[in-house]
Every structure is written in structure tokens, then in C-alpha cells.
Design an enzyme around this catalytic site. Structure first.
Site, PDB file in Angstrom:
ATOM      1  N   SER A   1       0.841  -1.432   0.120  1.00  0.00           N
ATOM      2  CA  SER A   1       0.031  -0.171   0.048  1.00  0.00           C
ATOM      3  C   SER A   1       0.887   1.237   0.016  1.00  0.00           C
ATOM      4  O   SER A   1       1.778   1.667   0.831  1.00  0.00           O
ATOM      5  CB  SER A   1      -1.036   0.342   1.043  1.00  0.00           C
ATOM      6  OG  SER A   1      -1.487   1.278   1.172  1.00  0.00           O
TER       7      SER A   1
ATOM      8  N   ASP B   1      -6.372  -6.630   4.201  1.00  0.00           N
ATOM      9  CA  ASP B   1      -5.725  -5.437   4.254  1.00  0.00           C
ATOM     10  C   ASP B   1      -6.077  -4.761   5.607  1.00  0.00           C
ATOM     11  O   ASP B   1      -6.936  -4.630   6.106  1.00  0.00           O
ATOM     12  CB  ASP B   1      -6.559  -4.380   3.181  1.00  0.00           C
ATOM     13  CG  ASP B   1      -6.100  -3.146   3.268  1.00  0.00           C
ATOM     14  OD1 ASP B   1      -5.051  -2.645   4.025  1.00  0.00           O
ATOM     15  OD2 ASP B   1      -6.357  -2.110   2.658  1.00  0.00           O
TER      16      ASP B   1
ATOM     17  N   MET C   1     -11.323  -6.313   5.269  1.00  0.00           N
ATOM     18  CA  MET C   1     -10.525  -5.377   5.729  1.00  0.00           C
ATOM     19  C   MET C   1     -10.200  -5.758   7.336  1.00  0.00           C
ATOM     20  O   MET C   1     -11.233  -6.139   8.095  1.00  0.00           O
ATOM     21  CB  MET C   1     -11.376  -4.012   6.034  1.00  0.00           C
ATOM     22  CG  MET C   1     -11.543  -3.172   4.837  1.00  0.00           C
ATOM     23  SD  MET C   1     -10.022  -2.685   4.093  1.00  0.00           S
ATOM     24  CE  MET C   1      -9.209  -1.504   5.338  1.00  0.00           C
TER      25      MET C   1
ATOM     26  N   MET D   1     -12.264   3.834  -1.241  1.00  0.00           N
ATOM     27  CA  MET D   1     -12.946   4.261   0.441  1.00  0.00           C
ATOM     28  C   MET D   1     -13.686   5.385   0.448  1.00  0.00           C
ATOM     29  O   MET D   1     -13.280   6.669   0.798  1.00  0.00           O
ATOM     30  CB  MET D   1     -12.032   4.138   1.493  1.00  0.00           C
ATOM     31  CG  MET D   1     -11.354   2.719   1.795  1.00  0.00           C
ATOM     32  SD  MET D   1      -9.946   2.728   2.889  1.00  0.00           S
ATOM     33  CE  MET D   1      -8.638   3.227   1.876  1.00  0.00           C
TER      34      MET D   1
END
Length: 218
Positions: free
Chosen positions: A7, A174, A136, A67
Site C-alpha cells: 500500500s 488489508d 478489511m 474508500m
């Protein structure tokens, strides 16, 4: 196949192109791009101009995680900026199917994700329409958070549903992933690993190689 998707939210933005070239050369398969709008999540990150500018730094897959509220509004723009895959939150879409179909219009791969407090049942109706499910393992919006251990059960459930429904989507995880818990999520069934701080803190190339070494045995 196990895939590492660092990321860039945790990268040094004063030398972002260099950082991307480093993880590319070290063996990362994807580049995870977190886009936050300050509405669906509290933070604001970056948008299309940044993605477009770094596209020339690598030929690796841009794994774009939106997001943002009602992402259907911006699919064309992210496609034009260089996204290869777009993942959207089930909670952020008033019409999930229309959003998925919009992504398909641009010949991109589709991912669907859900927040830690959202049950897997919320995405079950869409599993046959996607290429990837993202679990998530932190609350979205900030890097450097601690891994939520109950996420392991969600990974297992999504894997069970994949087998039960005879589907073939990837399972991405993640949030808070590091060398210490990497094997745990791989064993649970994740095969696409997002890591931010654990990659870009220190020697990014060496960190990629450490992750890849562990991932190679699963």
C-alpha cells in the site's frame, strides 16, 4: 497464486515514483492504491492526478481501493487514470450491482469489500460477480492500525463460500499485516496480501523479499 500488494499510503510521497520502482523491482506483483474521500472514511488521501502520474513508474497491476461514497460516480476517471482493478465497499454503494457493472464496462477487474463490523452476508449476493473479495482487518481510513484478529474468521468464511459456490475469486486482506501474522492470514485462505507500514518502514526492498519468502511456502 499468492500476491503481494504494498500500500503506497505508507510510502514516502517526496519520492513516490522511486518507492514504487523499488517494490516493483523487489518482486511485488500489485500496487495497492487507497483512495479516501473524507466522507465514507474520515481521512482524505489522493485521487486521479496522483494515480495518473505514478502510472508511468511501473507496469504492475494497480489495485485501486475506493474508500469513497458512491464510487460509481468516478469509475470512468479511475479507469482513465490507470487502474487495473477497482475495489468498492458494499456499505458505500446505493446500487452495488450497477457499480460492479460500471467497472466491467471499462474492462477492469472488480473487487468488493466490507468494513470489520459488516457481516460477510452483506457481500454474499455479489460473490458471483467479482474477481476479488477484500477483507478489511482494520477500520478503513488510517494506516498503521493494529490487526483485528476476528478478521481471520471472515477470511475463512469467504473461502468456505468460494468453495461452496464453486467460484474462483481471490481473497485479499488489508490492515495491520506484518511478518508476525502473515502466515496466519495465508493459512486462513488469503492469497492477496496488502501491507503498508510493514513494507515501507525501513528497507522496502528487503521487506518485500521477506514477505515474498514467507508467501512462497503457502
Amino acid at each position: 497464486m499468492n500476491i503481494l500488494s504494498p500500500s503506497i499510503l505508507s510510502a514516502d510521497f517526496t519520492k513516490l515514483g522511486e518507492e514504487i520502482e523499488t517494490i516493483d523491482n523487489a518482486g511485488a506483483e500489485y500496487i495497492h492504491v487507497d483512495v479516501m474521500d473524507g466522507m465514507f472514511v474520515p481521512s482524505i488521501s489522493y485521487g486521479m492526478p496522483v494515480i495518473k502520474s505514478i502510472r508511468k513508474s511501473t507496469g504492475k497491476v494497480f489495485d485501486v481501493h475506493l474508500m469513497i461514497s458512491e464510487p460509481i460516480r468516478y469509475i470512468a476517471d479511475f479507469a482513465a487514470s490507470g487502474a487495473d482493478m477497482i475495489t468498492v465497499h458494499v456499505e458505500a454503494c446505493s446500487d452495488v450491482v450497477a457499480t460492479i457493472e460500471k467497472i466491467r464496462e471499462y474492462k477492469l477487474k472488480v473487487g468488493i469489500t466490507l468494513n470489520p463490523d459488516t457481516p460477510v452476508s452483506a457481500i454474499k449476493p455479489y460473490l458471483n460477480r467479482v474477481d476479488m473479495v477484500l477483507i478489511m482487518s482494520v477500520n478503513p481510513g488510517f494506516g498503521g492500525q493494529k490487526f483485528i484478529t476476528s478478521s481471520v474468521d471472515k477470511i475463512k468464511e469467504v473461502k468456505r463460500l468460494r468453495d461452496e459456490l464453486n467460484l474462483s475469486y481471490d481473497i485479499e486482506v488489508d490492515g495491520g499485516i506484518n511478518i508476525d501474522n502473515l502466515a496466519t492470514v495465508l493459512e486462513a485462505g488469503a492469497n492477496v496480501i496488502v501491507a503498508g507500514s510493514a513494507i515501507f518502514r525501513g528497507d522496502a526492498a528487503e521487506n518485500v523479499k521477506k514477505f515474498k519468502s514467507i508467501m512462497s511456502v503457502w
